[in-house]
Design an enzyme around this catalytic site. Structure first.
Site, PDB file in Angstrom:
ATOM      1  N   ASP A  92      -2.883   4.462  -2.353  1.00 14.72           N
ATOM      2  CA  ASP A  92      -2.585   3.137  -1.826  1.00 14.72           C
ATOM      3  C   ASP A  92      -1.887   2.358  -2.940  1.00 14.72           C
ATOM      4  O   ASP A  92      -2.171   2.550  -4.118  1.00 14.72           O
ATOM      5  CB  ASP A  92      -3.908   2.457  -1.428  1.00 14.72           C
ATOM      6  N   ASP A 271      -8.474   6.708   6.391  1.00 17.10           N
ATOM      7  CA  ASP A 271      -9.308   6.665   5.185  1.00 17.10           C
ATOM      8  C   ASP A 271     -10.241   5.471   5.306  1.00 17.10           C
ATOM      9  O   ASP A 271      -9.934   4.488   5.997  1.00 17.10           O
ATOM     10  CB  ASP A 271      -8.459   6.501   3.919  1.00 17.10           C
TER      11      ASP A 271
END
Length: 376
Positions: A92, A271
């Site tokens: 990320d 996720d």
């Protein structure tokens, strides 16, 4: 990165596909365990490899930048070597973490000024330096730098934020074109759809992201407090626009029910910290419903943690033993619970894949949603 779509469920939009990078294949739908700071909390890499067996895990640019630092990661040869993980990694960009630091950051056109949650030191992220950071970290899949809006969010702010995310995306792409890989394998870039819970903004953002023609696409700004039905509504709008022949990643989602419902809408990748965080607090997800293992009702229950025996801990240990470990504040209890929860999440998406390929996903999904909605 290669993406091959194998089958779409005839009664829903659920898909079974394969992603392939230089670190191996990822069968979708997939759940990615979160390894924020080069560690999936509560489990060894050996347990990940041998017991949970995820095709891909997630790291976070913001946290890795602060600790251990990009310099250390570069000297180690990248995140894979540093943490001893041979499989795929996605990072990320830090946009969500910056969002969560609302009291300690300032956003402008150039980027974001923020203070470290560790020592209060000041830092500045831009689309360009975040791409540099992810090159150094060396994940197989890297994310665009975006702004994640809160919920609820004023329409005007959501619109301005969405356009800022689009302008930052253009800068990410321009910088990547002149920034070579730093390790001996390729990286794949995913842009991120924003737009809060406004259908017209989500549609506009999805169209813009699709026009970039990246190898995969992500959906951000959901699972930030909005009702589940709004999440599903936004995911459906976006999936109807994003290309069919590229993976779709719904960031930060979610509960097992959230995952199944979004698989049915055409999402491929997920996720969330929920399985590991809840495990450390004694909350277990099972094939029969949710268990708070700290409750006294499990004190003399010597049955398996999960009757389906999804991971070895499910049959090796009883509910009574696991409750005892939590009552005694033994670290082993949190470790067993974490292995179970991650194993359950991976079992869930793998079983969903089997059902999609077999053509009976929707009926199975509806049955599982009812079961998992129970508190045992």
């Amino acid at each position: 990165m290669k993406f091959e779509l194998h089958h779409t469920d005839p009664k829903s939009k659920a898909r079974a596909a394969t992603i392939e990078t230089d670190h191996g294949k990822v069968e979708t739908p997939i759940f990615m365990p979160v390894g924020t700071v080069a560690s999936v909390k509560g489990v060894h890499q050996r347990e990940l490899r041998e017991d949970i067996k995820p095709d891909i895990i997630l790291g976070n640019t913001y946290h890795l930048y602060l600790r251990p630092s990009i310099d250390i990661l570069e000297k180690a040869g990248g995140l894979h070597k540093f943490m001893g993980w041979q499989g795929n990694i996605l990072t990320d960009s830090g946009g969500y973490q910056v969002y969560s630091l609302s009291d300690n950051r300032k956003i402008n056109e150039e980027g974001v000024n923020f203070k470290s949650h560790i020592d209060g030191s000041s830092h500045f992220f831009t689309p360009e330096n975040v791409m540099e950071l992810q090159r150094s970290i060396g994940a197989d899949i890297i994310m665009a730098f975006d702004e994640c809006t809160p919920y609820p969010c004023d329409y005007g702010y959501a619109k301005r934020s969405m356009h800022l995310t689009h302008r930052w995306l253009d800068r990410c792409l321009a910088h990547l074109e002149k920034t070579p890989f730093k390790h001996n394998y390729a990286q794949t870039f995913f842009p991120i759809v924003q737009g809060s819970t406004y259908k017209d903004l989500r549609k506009q953002s999805a169209e813009y992201i699709a026009s970039v023609d990246a190898a995969g696409n992500a959906i951000g700004g959901l699972s930030v407090g909005e009702p589940a039905e709004e999440m599903y509504g936004m995911a459906e709008v976006v999936c109807d626009i994003l290309p069919v022949d590229k993976p779709r990643y719904l960031m930060g989602v979610g509960t097992p029910i959230n995952i199944l419902e979004n698989i049915a809408l055409g999402i491929d990748m997920f996720d969330c910290v929920m399985p590991t965080r809840n495990a450390r607090n004694g909350m277990l997800f099972t094939s029969e419903g949710t268990i708070n293992i700290k409750n006294k009702k499990w004190e003399a229950d010597f049955s398996s943690i999960d009757a389906m025996g999804i991971t070895w801990v499910d049959t090796e240990y009883s509910k009574a033993y696991l409750r005892h470990l939590f009552a005694a504040n033994e670290y082993l209890g949190r470790q067993i619970a974490t292995i179970h929860n991650l194993g359950f999440y991976l079992w869930l998406v793998r079983e969903a894949r089997k059902r999609i390929l077999a053509g009976d996903f929707l009926d199975w999904k509806n049955k599982m949603v009812k079961q998992m909605d129970k508190r045992l």
